[in-house]
Design a protein around this motif. Structure first.
Motif, mmCIF file in Angstrom:
data_model
loop_
_atom_site.group_PDB
_atom_site.id
_atom_site.type_symbol
_atom_site.label_atom_id
_atom_site.label_comp_id
_atom_site.label_asym_id
_atom_site.label_seq_id
_atom_site.Cartn_x
_atom_site.Cartn_y
_atom_site.Cartn_z
ATOM 1 N N ALA A 148 0.869 -1.180 0.000
ATOM 2 C CA ALA A 148 0.000 0.000 0.000
ATOM 3 C C ALA A 148 0.899 1.221 0.000
ATOM 4 O O ALA A 148 1.945 1.230 0.642
ATOM 5 C CB ALA A 148 -0.918 0.002 1.211
ATOM 6 N N TRP B 75 0.861 5.679 -0.170
ATOM 7 C CA TRP B 75 0.087 6.907 -0.006
ATOM 8 C C TRP B 75 0.779 8.035 -0.736
ATOM 9 O O TRP B 75 1.946 8.321 -0.499
ATOM 10 C CB TRP B 75 -0.052 7.229 1.475
ATOM 11 C CG TRP B 75 -0.686 8.542 1.765
ATOM 12 C CD1 TRP B 75 -0.083 9.636 2.295
ATOM 13 C CD2 TRP B 75 -2.043 8.911 1.546
ATOM 14 N NE1 TRP B 75 -0.987 10.664 2.429
ATOM 15 C CE2 TRP B 75 -2.195 10.243 1.970
ATOM 16 C CE3 TRP B 75 -3.149 8.247 1.025
ATOM 17 C CZ2 TRP B 75 -3.408 10.913 1.898
ATOM 18 C CZ3 TRP B 75 -4.352 8.916 0.955
ATOM 19 C CH2 TRP B 75 -4.474 10.224 1.388
ATOM 20 N N LEU C 280 -4.585 6.773 -2.290
ATOM 21 C CA LEU C 280 -4.153 5.529 -1.673
ATOM 22 C C LEU C 280 -4.124 4.470 -2.759
ATOM 23 O O LEU C 280 -5.128 4.222 -3.433
ATOM 24 C CB LEU C 280 -5.116 5.113 -0.557
ATOM 25 C CG LEU C 280 -4.830 3.764 0.117
ATOM 26 C CD1 LEU C 280 -3.483 3.786 0.849
ATOM 27 C CD2 LEU C 280 -5.958 3.390 1.056
ATOM 28 N N HIS D 174 -6.990 1.997 -6.624
ATOM 29 C CA HIS D 174 -6.642 3.398 -6.359
ATOM 30 C C HIS D 174 -7.881 4.112 -5.861
ATOM 31 O O HIS D 174 -8.925 4.052 -6.504
ATOM 32 C CB HIS D 174 -6.146 4.088 -7.636
ATOM 33 C CG HIS D 174 -4.952 3.428 -8.237
ATOM 34 N ND1 HIS D 174 -5.047 2.489 -9.231
ATOM 35 C CD2 HIS D 174 -3.644 3.554 -7.955
ATOM 36 C CE1 HIS D 174 -3.841 2.074 -9.556
ATOM 37 N NE2 HIS D 174 -2.969 2.704 -8.793
ATOM 38 N N ALA E 240 -7.326 9.824 7.371
ATOM 39 C CA ALA E 240 -6.438 9.066 6.493
ATOM 40 C C ALA E 240 -5.158 8.695 7.222
ATOM 41 O O ALA E 240 -4.630 7.594 7.039
ATOM 42 C CB ALA E 240 -6.130 9.862 5.231
ATOM 43 N N LEU F 196 -3.799 4.954 7.492
ATOM 44 C CA LEU F 196 -2.476 4.591 7.012
ATOM 45 C C LEU F 196 -1.647 3.929 8.110
ATOM 46 O O LEU F 196 -0.876 3.009 7.847
ATOM 47 C CB LEU F 196 -1.759 5.820 6.475
ATOM 48 C CG LEU F 196 -2.376 6.386 5.215
ATOM 49 C CD1 LEU F 196 -1.753 7.716 4.866
ATOM 50 C CD2 LEU F 196 -2.245 5.417 4.070
#
Length: 99
Positions: free
Chosen positions: A53, A55, A62, A78, A89, A93
């Motif tokens: 993953a 960012w 993401l 995405h 977020a 994350l």
């Protein structure tokens, strides 16, 4: 000082799961995580199926790639997180990194 609780999003999770982190998407949907899985719009992705993953803070994007099968392209997802959901977020994350 009284801490305000963030409203939980309307994300249906598996039996016995509870949302640990979430963020609103620019299109009105949600991305969320539980102890067992990452929830993208219309998709439950168990953590063991998440290869990577990433960012992109400049674009609030993401990117998630699934574990692939040898010789086959990996599925990529995405999602664009809402500007107003930056703090949410960060929590999401952190959960992704832990898992």
């Amino acid at each position: 000082m009284i801490a305000l609780r963030r409203p939980r999003p309307d994300v249906e999770v598996g039996a016995g799961e509870r949302l640990l982190a979430w963020a609103a998407l620019a299109d009105g949907g949600w991305v969320a995580g539980t102890r067992d899985a990452l929830y993208l719009p219309g998709l439950r992705l168990p953590w063991e199926q998440v290869q990577a993953a990433d960012w992109d803070s400049d674009d609030d994007l993401l990117r998630v790639s699934e574990v692939g099968t040898w010789g086959q392209p990996r599925r990529q997802h995405h999602v664009v997180v809402s500007d107003a959901a930056a703090k949410d977020a960060d929590r999401l994350l952190q959960l992704v990194r832990e898992r």
